[in-house]
Design an enzyme around this catalytic site. Structure first.
Site, mmCIF file in Angstrom:
data_model
loop_
_atom_site.group_PDB
_atom_site.id
_atom_site.type_symbol
_atom_site.label_atom_id
_atom_site.label_comp_id
_atom_site.label_asym_id
_atom_site.label_seq_id
_atom_site.Cartn_x
_atom_site.Cartn_y
_atom_site.Cartn_z
ATOM 1 N N LYS A 147 6.792 0.687 19.277
ATOM 2 C CA LYS A 147 6.965 1.772 18.307
ATOM 3 C C LYS A 147 6.864 1.152 16.917
ATOM 4 O O LYS A 147 6.815 -0.056 16.766
ATOM 5 C CB LYS A 147 8.326 2.425 18.482
ATOM 6 C CG LYS A 147 8.497 3.110 19.827
ATOM 7 C CD LYS A 147 9.855 3.766 19.925
ATOM 8 C CE LYS A 147 9.985 4.453 21.268
ATOM 9 N NZ LYS A 147 11.325 5.064 21.413
ATOM 10 N N GLY A 148 6.865 1.992 15.913
ATOM 11 C CA GLY A 148 6.716 1.465 14.557
ATOM 12 C C GLY A 148 8.045 1.085 13.945
ATOM 13 O O GLY A 148 9.095 1.609 14.297
ATOM 14 N N ASN B 56 7.403 -9.308 17.049
ATOM 15 C CA ASN B 56 7.818 -10.499 16.306
ATOM 16 C C ASN B 56 9.124 -10.179 15.581
ATOM 17 O O ASN B 56 9.129 -9.470 14.581
ATOM 18 C CB ASN B 56 6.725 -10.905 15.309
ATOM 19 C CG ASN B 56 7.108 -12.155 14.537
ATOM 20 O OD1 ASN B 56 8.256 -12.330 14.116
ATOM 21 N ND2 ASN B 56 6.143 -13.037 14.336
ATOM 22 N N PRO B 57 10.245 -10.687 16.113
ATOM 23 C CA PRO B 57 11.543 -10.296 15.542
ATOM 24 C C PRO B 57 11.691 -10.655 14.061
ATOM 25 O O PRO B 57 12.378 -9.946 13.336
ATOM 26 C CB PRO B 57 12.566 -11.063 16.385
ATOM 27 C CG PRO B 57 11.815 -11.888 17.343
ATOM 28 C CD PRO B 57 10.361 -11.560 17.272
ATOM 29 N N GLY C 102 0.834 -1.198 0.000
ATOM 30 C CA GLY C 102 0.000 0.000 0.000
ATOM 31 C C GLY C 102 0.871 1.251 0.000
ATOM 32 O O GLY C 102 0.733 2.120 -0.837
ATOM 33 N N ARG D 258 9.443 -2.192 22.013
ATOM 34 C CA ARG D 258 9.262 -3.634 22.166
ATOM 35 C C ARG D 258 9.050 -4.291 20.806
ATOM 36 O O ARG D 258 8.283 -3.804 19.988
ATOM 37 C CB ARG D 258 8.053 -3.924 23.051
ATOM 38 C CG ARG D 258 7.887 -5.416 23.318
ATOM 39 C CD ARG D 258 6.561 -5.729 23.962
ATOM 40 N NE ARG D 258 6.421 -5.119 25.277
ATOM 41 C CZ ARG D 258 6.856 -5.692 26.408
ATOM 42 N NH1 ARG D 258 7.423 -6.856 26.381
ATOM 43 N NH2 ARG D 258 6.699 -5.066 27.554
ATOM 44 N N ILE D 259 9.751 -5.374 20.602
ATOM 45 C CA ILE D 259 9.645 -6.102 19.343
ATOM 46 C C ILE D 259 8.620 -7.223 19.534
ATOM 47 O O ILE D 259 8.825 -8.140 20.321
ATOM 48 C CB ILE D 259 11.025 -6.675 18.942
ATOM 49 C CG1 ILE D 259 12.055 -5.533 18.767
ATOM 50 C CG2 ILE D 259 10.911 -7.514 17.673
ATOM 51 C CD1 ILE D 259 11.661 -4.442 17.809
ATOM 52 N N ALA E 190 2.171 3.157 12.624
ATOM 53 C CA ALA E 190 1.525 3.159 13.942
ATOM 54 C C ALA E 190 0.558 2.005 14.143
ATOM 55 O O ALA E 190 -0.125 1.945 15.161
ATOM 56 C CB ALA E 190 0.783 4.484 14.127
ATOM 57 N N GLU F 234 8.472 2.409 8.534
ATOM 58 C CA GLU F 234 9.015 3.436 7.652
ATOM 59 C C GLU F 234 10.423 3.888 8.017
ATOM 60 O O GLU F 234 11.121 4.483 7.196
ATOM 61 C CB GLU F 234 8.062 4.642 7.628
ATOM 62 C CG GLU F 234 6.782 4.312 6.883
ATOM 63 C CD GLU F 234 5.630 5.249 7.203
ATOM 64 O OE1 GLU F 234 5.332 6.108 6.383
ATOM 65 O OE2 GLU F 234 5.017 5.108 8.288
HETATM 66 MO MO1 MOS Z 1 2.142 5.196 5.156
HETATM 67 S S1 MOS Z 1 2.944 6.555 3.908
HETATM 68 O O1 MOS Z 1 2.062 5.871 6.592
HETATM 69 O O2 MOS Z 1 1.103 4.113 4.525
#
Ligand code: MOS
Length: 754
Positions: A713-714, A643-644, A249, A640-641, A519, A717
């Protein structure tokens, strides 16, 4: 109510053993065997095929379409143009919030960009619809196209990204520059980029009276439902969208696009299910892109190599009819501790589709310029670029003055450098060669991405047979949501992952917010976690208030959930199974609800980001300028991970985007016609295996108690952000040539630089 419902602190997390496990993708077998059904795989009975006709000009008017020729083609059922397109309940040019984008759904004969839909042909077969669309032979009244950064007058946009101010400053930049021992000013340009998800935007839409059933990929089911409801004047609960799998996406499926709406319009007009799939080149216009930028950085440094000023100005484009401004300068808000920082944006309106969120919008674009400029400054000061970053990285977020919610960037620099073998890197460029005589260069870049959270809901069920259910309308774009979110669900329910049913990817499930801004795991994960806590608390209530339970009197907070049982915290020999508790209470099942949102108090107190450091090696042919990335090592601290294995895959994918940004990706616009000239994956280059031989992601352990109770956290990106700069800096280090126009192609490398 229950004493421990909706816990928000790490201390109350009732963990099982699913989170942290490197499980493989739960839908993996479905995908590799072809059993996973993507939107375009659906063929409801009686389905017809819709094909778009798109504009071959960028600006002007459609003066004629040969509808008769198309209609008389065998198999063609309907031709939809502005002349016969049914009215919508809402003007597609209306905009009531910044997340709403104007759509081109045949509202008039105006052409605002190349590849804009100008008609839809519906037929019994794809071939007939395609041929019908070709027979339309549009004639245009052409106005000169404006697609370049200097094509029209610039202005200061009302906001950048989603509601960020266009101009921000802290401290006195001019004074900081004037008093600096060293100053640099450099201008960098980035090219337009298109999302190019492997799966094109596709929709299968079917109306039954005023109920609408849709298969289409979506990164935001509830938002899509709301948007479609508004356009067609029906209630959102009359719309069912299924989106179990997305073939990528990258932001372009975050909001419902014009072509998807046209598929729904077509289905309504012909009274049958309709499938509409964009061809690759049709994705270069109506479904978003990353706008080009020109960024000027001015940096000042004192004699010791400490920054005294940082100014970052971006010029970018938006469409003539809507507002999205790539917030590239904002990358300078968080990374480097200059006492004076000024960021600003200006924009021009051009005849392209509206730009949109694309893969670290702002951070990706801005950080390649910032990281290049930092590198130029380090070398101007005669300081190793890693040492320069270690001197200058921010301990407190410079623009907001807030402390970071956790501090692991230094560890990312040192761990990444050690793994890469940075020590001994010659300061001067063009000093390293391999055995074959290729020039070798090493570069470093800092990675950053905000740790965002949106709002989401989830529903949890525990059943008397010992199984559990978690429901959330989440989105798996390929990132592993089916797996990671199910892991959080299993722990939240105190069950093993094999004992739970995880229902997701459908708009009739609770709203999971949007899978964007890196997120989704935090947002959907926390809703799942709180739903699990809620249902366990309700179950604990039943047990601890029941005199015949071994848990009687333990108090709700006195029990923990694990392996399908509740245990007394102070005496684990006393426990009872979920089945027994529900059975005695005469219940077949028990239900809990959860929701998540950012904690406003924590947001006020802390700056929240994931961090990283990326090191890249490139080899360059000294005669031909051919470049190859040979090694990339990234070290990332991202909370926190869950799923590594999935996280490795996300981080490596992000780093490959970074390589792509630095060396490969660009949409080339023809300034005469305003058309993208390379709207296909043969000429719009992205890295293949041979372009990235070795890539390695290290995760640096980080406990961030402030971002959310799970500390997530994410990772989606951040990988792009440090990598693009690291590769660019490595190219300079190999060759001594600083290319300030991205991607760095070999013609730009061998040409003398302006
Ligand atoms: Mo993204 S650019 O936050 O799908």
């Amino acid at each position: 109510m229950s004493e421990i419902a909706h816990t928000h602190t790490a201390a109350h997390v009732r963990h099982g053993s699913n989170i942290g496990q490197p499980l493989t993708r739960r839908e993996g077998v479905l995908k590799v065997t072809g059993a996973a059904r993507y939107a375009a795989d659906h063929h409801p009975p009686g389905m017809l095929y819709a094909v778009l006709a798109v504009s071959s000009i960028a600006r002007g008017r459609v003066v004629s379409l040969d509808v008769q020729a198309a209609k008389s083609h065998a198999g063609v059922v309907e031709v939809i143009t502005p002349a016969n397109r049914p009215a919508l309940a809402q003007d597609p040019d209306e905009k009531t919030n910044p997340f709403m984008f104007r759509l081109d759904v045949l509202q008039n004969d105006r052409v605002r960009y190349a590849n804009q839909p100008i008609a839809v042909v519906v037929a019994e077969t794809l071939e007939a619809a395609t041929e019908g669309a070709a027979l339309l032979s549009p004639r245009y009244e052409i106005e000169p196209a404006r697609v370049e950064l200097d094509a029209t007058e610039s202005f200061v946009p009302p906001g950048v990204g989603v509601g960020n101010p266009a101009e921000v400053h802290r401290g006195d930049v001019e004074a900081g520059l004037a008093g600096a021992a060293k100053q640099i000013e450099a201008t960098y340009e980035t090219s337009p980029q298109y999302h190019n998800a492997m799966e094109p935007h596709a929709i299968v839409a079917a109306w039954d009276g005023d109920t609408l059933s849709i298969d289409t990929p979506s990164q935001g089911l509830a938002m899509a439902q709301g948007r479609i409801a508004g356009l067609f004047g029906i209630s959102p609960d009359k719309i069912h969208i299924r989106s179990p799998f997305l073939g990528g996406g990258f932001g372009s499926k975050g909001l419902i696009s014009g072509p998807q709406v046209l598929g729904i319009i077509a289905a309504r007009m012909v009274g049958k299910p309709v499938k509409l799939v964009l061809r690759r080149e049709q994705m270069y216009g109506p479904v978003g892109h990353r706008a080009p930028t020109r960024q000027t950085l001015r940096l000042g440094s004192d004699k010791e190599g400490k920054l005294t000023a940082l100014a970052h100005r971006t010029k970018t484009t938006s469409s003539t009819f809507d507002d999205f401004f790539e917030p590239a300068s904002d990358a300078s808000h968080t990374l480097y501790a200059s006492p004076a920082i000024a960021t600003s944006h200006e924009a021009v309106r051009v005849d392209t589709g509206t730009p949109l969120f694309m893969r670290a919008p702002g951070e990706a674009t801005g950080s390649i310029a910032l990281e290049s400029a930092i590198d130029e400054m380090a070398h101007a000061c005669g300081i190793d670029p890693l040492a320069f970053r270690l001197k200058n990285y921010a301990e407190v977020e410079p623009i907001s003055g807030k402390p970071f919610s956790s501090k692991a960037l230094r560890d990312c620099y040192t761990r990444g450098a050690a793994r890469f073998g940075w020590e001994g890197r010659p300061l001067a460029p063009r000093r390293m060669r391999d055995r074959d005589g290729l020039l070798v260069g090493w570069g470093v870049g800092t990675a950053t991405f905000p740790a965002l959270m949106f709002q989401a809901q989830a529903k949890a069920v525990l059943r008397r047979d010992g199984s559990g259910v978690m429901e959330i309308g989440a989105h798996d774009m390929g990132q592993g949501a089916w797996t990671a979110l199910a892991q959080i669900a299993a722990d939240g329910l105190g069950l093993d992952i094999d004992q739970i049913e995880f229902r997701s990817g459908s708009s009739d499930l609770p709203d999971a917010g949007i899978a964007g801004g890196s997120a989704h795991t935090a947002t959907a994960g926390m809703a799942i976690h709180t739903a699990g806590a809620d249902v366990v608390a309700r179950l604990a209530d039943l047990a601890t208030k029941d005199t015949s339970s071994p848990l009687f009197g333990a108090g709700n907070t006195g029990v923990i959930a694990r392996d399908g049982r509740l245990y007394r915290r102070d005496d684990e020999s006393r426990s009872e199974s979920y089945s027994d508790i529900l059975g005695r209470a005469g219940l077949a099942e028990i239900t809990g609800q959860g929701q998540s949102a950012a904690d406003p108090a924590a947001q006020l107190a802390y700056a929240m980001h994931a961090h990283g450091a990326v090191f890249a090696e490139v080899k360059v042919d000294p005669d031909l300028g051919q470049m190859r990335v040979t090694r990339v090592v990234g070290a990332f601290a991202a909370g926190r991970i869950i799923n590594p294995r999935m996280v490795q895959s996300q981080l490596c994918g992000g780093m490959i985007w970074g390589v792509s940004f630095a060396l490969h990706e660009q949409a080339i616009m023809d300034p005469r016609s305003g058309r993208p000239m390379n709207p296909n994956l043969a000429e719009y280059h992205i890295p293949v295996n041979a372009d990235v031989p070795s890539i390695e992601a290290i995760t640096v352990e980080e406990r961030d108690p402030h971002v959310n109770a799970l500390g997530i956290k994410g990772v989606g990106e951040i990988g792009i952000t440090g990598t693009a700069g690291a590769v660019a800096n490595a190219v300079w280090h190999a060759t001594g040539v600083r290319v300030r126009k991205f991607p760095i192609t070999l013609d730009r490398l061998v040409e003398p630089q302006a």
